[in-house]
Motif scaffolding. Structure first.
Motif, PDB file in Angstrom:
ATOM      1  N   LEU A 139      27.690  40.356  18.217  1.00  0.00           N
ATOM      2  CA  LEU A 139      26.750  39.936  19.250  1.00  0.00           C
ATOM      3  C   LEU A 139      27.537  39.294  20.388  1.00  0.00           C
ATOM      4  O   LEU A 139      28.271  38.322  20.177  1.00  0.00           O
ATOM      5  N   ILE A 140      27.409  39.844  21.590  1.00  0.00           N
ATOM      6  CA  ILE A 140      28.153  39.415  22.765  1.00  0.00           C
ATOM      7  C   ILE A 140      27.227  38.640  23.696  1.00  0.00           C
ATOM      8  O   ILE A 140      26.168  39.135  24.086  1.00  0.00           O
ATOM      9  N   TYR A 141      27.649  37.430  24.067  1.00  0.00           N
ATOM     10  CA  TYR A 141      26.884  36.610  25.012  1.00  0.00           C
ATOM     11  C   TYR A 141      26.898  37.265  26.391  1.00  0.00           C
ATOM     12  O   TYR A 141      27.941  37.692  26.875  1.00  0.00           O
ATOM     13  N   ALA A 142      25.713  37.328  27.037  1.00  0.00           N
ATOM     14  CA  ALA A 142      25.599  37.898  28.380  1.00  0.00           C
ATOM     15  C   ALA A 142      25.161  36.874  29.414  1.00  0.00           C
ATOM     16  O   ALA A 142      25.676  36.878  30.532  1.00  0.00           O
ATOM     17  N   ALA A 143      24.212  36.003  29.068  1.00  0.00           N
ATOM     18  CA  ALA A 143      23.704  35.052  30.066  1.00  0.00           C
ATOM     19  C   ALA A 143      22.677  34.102  29.451  1.00  0.00           C
ATOM     20  O   ALA A 143      22.304  34.223  28.288  1.00  0.00           O
ATOM     21  N   ARG A 144      22.223  33.197  30.321  1.00  0.00           N
ATOM     22  CA  ARG A 144      21.092  32.313  30.020  1.00  0.00           C
ATOM     23  C   ARG A 144      20.060  32.544  31.112  1.00  0.00           C
ATOM     24  O   ARG A 144      20.394  32.955  32.212  1.00  0.00           O
ATOM     25  N   THR A 145      18.801  32.246  30.797  1.00  0.00           N
ATOM     26  CA  THR A 145      17.781  32.284  31.842  1.00  0.00           C
ATOM     27  C   THR A 145      16.772  31.178  31.632  1.00  0.00           C
ATOM     28  O   THR A 145      16.420  30.854  30.502  1.00  0.00           O
ATOM     29  N   ARG A 146      16.335  30.616  32.750  1.00  0.00           N
ATOM     30  CA  ARG A 146      15.258  29.622  32.724  1.00  0.00           C
ATOM     31  C   ARG A 146      14.053  30.147  33.483  1.00  0.00           C
ATOM     32  O   ARG A 146      13.058  29.446  33.613  1.00  0.00           O
ATOM     33  N   ASN A 147      14.126  31.345  33.996  1.00  0.00           N
ATOM     34  CA  ASN A 147      13.077  31.903  34.864  1.00  0.00           C
ATOM     35  C   ASN A 147      12.158  32.858  34.110  1.00  0.00           C
ATOM     36  O   ASN A 147      12.570  33.522  33.175  1.00  0.00           O
ATOM     37  N   GLY A 148      10.906  32.924  34.583  1.00  0.00           N
ATOM     38  CA  GLY A 148       9.949  33.879  34.056  1.00  0.00           C
ATOM     39  C   GLY A 148       8.999  33.329  33.010  1.00  0.00           C
ATOM     40  O   GLY A 148       8.235  34.089  32.414  1.00  0.00           O
ATOM     41  N   PHE A 149       9.032  32.041  32.772  1.00  0.00           N
ATOM     42  CA  PHE A 149       8.215  31.447  31.721  1.00  0.00           C
ATOM     43  C   PHE A 149       7.043  30.660  32.289  1.00  0.00           C
ATOM     44  O   PHE A 149       7.225  29.866  33.199  1.00  0.00           O
ATOM     45  N   THR A 150       5.877  30.882  31.730  1.00  0.00           N
ATOM     46  CA  THR A 150       4.739  29.997  31.996  1.00  0.00           C
ATOM     47  C   THR A 150       4.779  28.924  30.905  1.00  0.00           C
ATOM     48  O   THR A 150       5.431  29.111  29.861  1.00  0.00           O
ATOM     49  N   PRO A 151       4.074  27.813  31.075  1.00  0.00           N
ATOM     50  CA  PRO A 151       4.034  26.808  30.008  1.00  0.00           C
ATOM     51  C   PRO A 151       3.532  27.373  28.674  1.00  0.00           C
ATOM     52  O   PRO A 151       4.057  27.027  27.618  1.00  0.00           O
ATOM     53  N   VAL A 152       2.561  28.259  28.719  1.00  0.00           N
ATOM     54  CA  VAL A 152       2.021  28.856  27.482  1.00  0.00           C
ATOM     55  C   VAL A 152       3.078  29.721  26.798  1.00  0.00           C
ATOM     56  O   VAL A 152       3.268  29.648  25.581  1.00  0.00           O
ATOM     57  N   VAL A 153       3.791  30.537  27.572  1.00  0.00           N
ATOM     58  CA  VAL A 153       4.835  31.400  26.999  1.00  0.00           C
ATOM     59  C   VAL A 153       5.948  30.543  26.390  1.00  0.00           C
ATOM     60  O   VAL A 153       6.460  30.844  25.308  1.00  0.00           O
ATOM     61  N   ARG A 154       6.329  29.463  27.071  1.00  0.00           N
ATOM     62  CA  ARG A 154       7.351  28.552  26.528  1.00  0.00           C
ATOM     63  C   ARG A 154       6.920  28.015  25.159  1.00  0.00           C
ATOM     64  O   ARG A 154       7.712  27.985  24.220  1.00  0.00           O
ATOM     65  N   GLN A 155       5.674  27.583  25.044  1.00  0.00           N
ATOM     66  CA  GLN A 155       5.159  27.058  23.778  1.00  0.00           C
ATOM     67  C   GLN A 155       5.180  28.129  22.687  1.00  0.00           C
ATOM     68  O   GLN A 155       5.587  27.866  21.553  1.00  0.00           O
ATOM     69  N   GLN A 156       4.730  29.340  23.024  1.00  0.00           N
ATOM     70  CA  GLN A 156       4.690  30.427  22.044  1.00  0.00           C
ATOM     71  C   GLN A 156       6.091  30.777  21.546  1.00  0.00           C
ATOM     72  O   GLN A 156       6.305  30.952  20.346  1.00  0.00           O
ATOM     73  N   LEU A 157       7.038  30.880  22.468  1.00  0.00           N
ATOM     74  CA  LEU A 157       8.415  31.194  22.080  1.00  0.00           C
ATOM     75  C   LEU A 157       9.006  30.076  21.231  1.00  0.00           C
ATOM     76  O   LEU A 157       9.650  30.338  20.209  1.00  0.00           O
ATOM     77  N   PHE A 158       8.788  28.852  21.645  1.00  0.00           N
ATOM     78  CA  PHE A 158       9.357  27.711  20.929  1.00  0.00           C
ATOM     79  C   PHE A 158       8.851  27.653  19.490  1.00  0.00           C
ATOM     80  O   PHE A 158       9.616  27.322  18.575  1.00  0.00           O
ATOM     81  N   ARG A 159       7.590  27.983  19.283  1.00  0.00           N
ATOM     82  CA  ARG A 159       7.038  28.024  17.914  1.00  0.00           C
ATOM     83  C   ARG A 159       7.780  29.073  17.072  1.00  0.00           C
ATOM     84  O   ARG A 159       8.075  28.834  15.909  1.00  0.00           O
ATOM     85  N   LYS A 160       8.080  30.225  17.659  1.00  0.00           N
ATOM     86  CA  LYS A 160       8.830  31.265  16.943  1.00  0.00           C
ATOM     87  C   LYS A 160      10.251  30.810  16.624  1.00  0.00           C
ATOM     88  O   LYS A 160      10.801  31.133  15.578  1.00  0.00           O
ATOM     89  N   PHE A 161      10.858  30.053  17.545  1.00  0.00           N
ATOM     90  CA  PHE A 161      12.249  29.618  17.383  1.00  0.00           C
ATOM     91  C   PHE A 161      12.444  28.715  16.171  1.00  0.00           C
ATOM     92  O   PHE A 161      13.470  28.789  15.501  1.00  0.00           O
ATOM     93  N   ARG A 162      11.486  27.868  15.887  1.00  0.00           N
ATOM     94  CA  ARG A 162      11.651  26.878  14.813  1.00  0.00           C
ATOM     95  C   ARG A 162      11.982  27.516  13.471  1.00  0.00           C
ATOM     96  O   ARG A 162      12.793  26.989  12.718  1.00  0.00           O
ATOM     97  N   ALA A 163      11.376  28.642  13.150  1.00  0.00           N
ATOM     98  CA  ALA A 163      11.624  29.318  11.871  1.00  0.00           C
ATOM     99  C   ALA A 163      12.936  30.099  11.867  1.00  0.00           C
ATOM    100  O   ALA A 163      13.381  30.534  10.809  1.00  0.00           O
ATOM    101  N   LEU A 164      13.542  30.264  13.035  1.00  0.00           N
ATOM    102  CA  LEU A 164      14.752  31.088  13.147  1.00  0.00           C
ATOM    103  C   LEU A 164      16.029  30.290  13.370  1.00  0.00           C
ATOM    104  O   LEU A 164      17.108  30.869  13.514  1.00  0.00           O
ATOM    105  N   GLU A 165      15.942  28.956  13.401  1.00  0.00           N
ATOM    106  CA  GLU A 165      17.121  28.148  13.716  1.00  0.00           C
ATOM    107  C   GLU A 165      18.198  28.262  12.642  1.00  0.00           C
ATOM    108  O   GLU A 165      17.905  28.287  11.445  1.00  0.00           O
ATOM    109  N   VAL A 166      19.446  28.371  13.114  1.00  0.00           N
ATOM    110  CA  VAL A 166      20.631  28.414  12.248  1.00  0.00           C
ATOM    111  C   VAL A 166      21.660  27.431  12.803  1.00  0.00           C
ATOM    112  O   VAL A 166      21.576  27.018  13.963  1.00  0.00           O
ATOM    113  N   LYS A 167      22.643  27.073  11.995  1.00  0.00           N
ATOM    114  CA  LYS A 167      23.651  26.093  12.424  1.00  0.00           C
ATOM    115  C   LYS A 167      24.764  26.710  13.259  1.00  0.00           C
ATOM    116  O   LYS A 167      25.280  26.088  14.175  1.00  0.00           O
TER     117      LYS A 167
END
Length: 165
Positions: free
Chosen positions: A68-96
């Motif tokens: 897996l090759i890093y390409a970039a970061r983005t902070r654009n394109g998110f509504t508050p609702v989309v941020r919340q939905q994505l963040f909920r998905k992230f919690r179950a996928l966190e790794v060290k």
């Protein structure tokens, strides 16, 4: 047809003006409009940077073989609702461990898109299974993306099949 021609020639976009307007150096009248033509493709989400309530930016890349090759970061394109939905998905996928084989980078690069060891201290890593459609202007000489924007999650393509186009 015009947009197709702009893309075929690898141009950044178009500039249009009202027929009766004149060029006035240093002034922005609104009579001239810049229309950027972005490119886009899918990328694998491998992490995020912390925000106040959810996350600040997505960290994403693509596969070269099994790497897996890093390409970039983005902070654009998110509504508050989309941020919340994505963040909920992230919690179950966190790794060290960071899933990107090319991190940390020695320096931030010309456009600041690089992820140094110092910047990585604010990163949270994810199991690389989510695929996002990302819009961007161009690839830099350092193999990062410029002017990125999140469009949507994709569930029609497995993360392991995401390659640089």
């Amino acid at each position: 047809m015009l947009i197709k021609s702009v893309k075929a020639q690898g141009l950044e976009g178009l500039v249009a003006k009202r027929l009766d307007s004149r060029y006035e150096a240093g002034l922005r009248s609104g009579a001239w409009q810049k229309m950027r033509i972005n490119r886009g493709q899918e990328f694998v989400i491998g992490g995020y940077t912390s925000g106040t309530k959810t996350f600040d930016a997505l960290i994403f890349g693509y596969y070269e073989g099994d790497r897996l090759i890093y390409a970039a970061r983005t902070r654009n394109g998110f509504t508050p609702v989309v941020r919340q939905q994505l963040f909920r998905k992230f919690r179950a996928l966190e790794v060290k461990e960071c899933p990107f084989v090319n991190l940390p980078e020695a320096k931030s690069g010309r456009w600041g898109a690089g992820l140094t060891a110092a910047k990585m201290q604010d990163c949270r890593w994810l199991k690389p299974v989510l695929v996002a459609q990302i819009e961007f202007l161009e690839w830099t000489g350092e193999n990062h993306l410029r002017h990125t924007r999140f469009i949507a999650l994709r569930d029609d393509k497995p993360a392991r099949e995401v390659r640089r186009e």
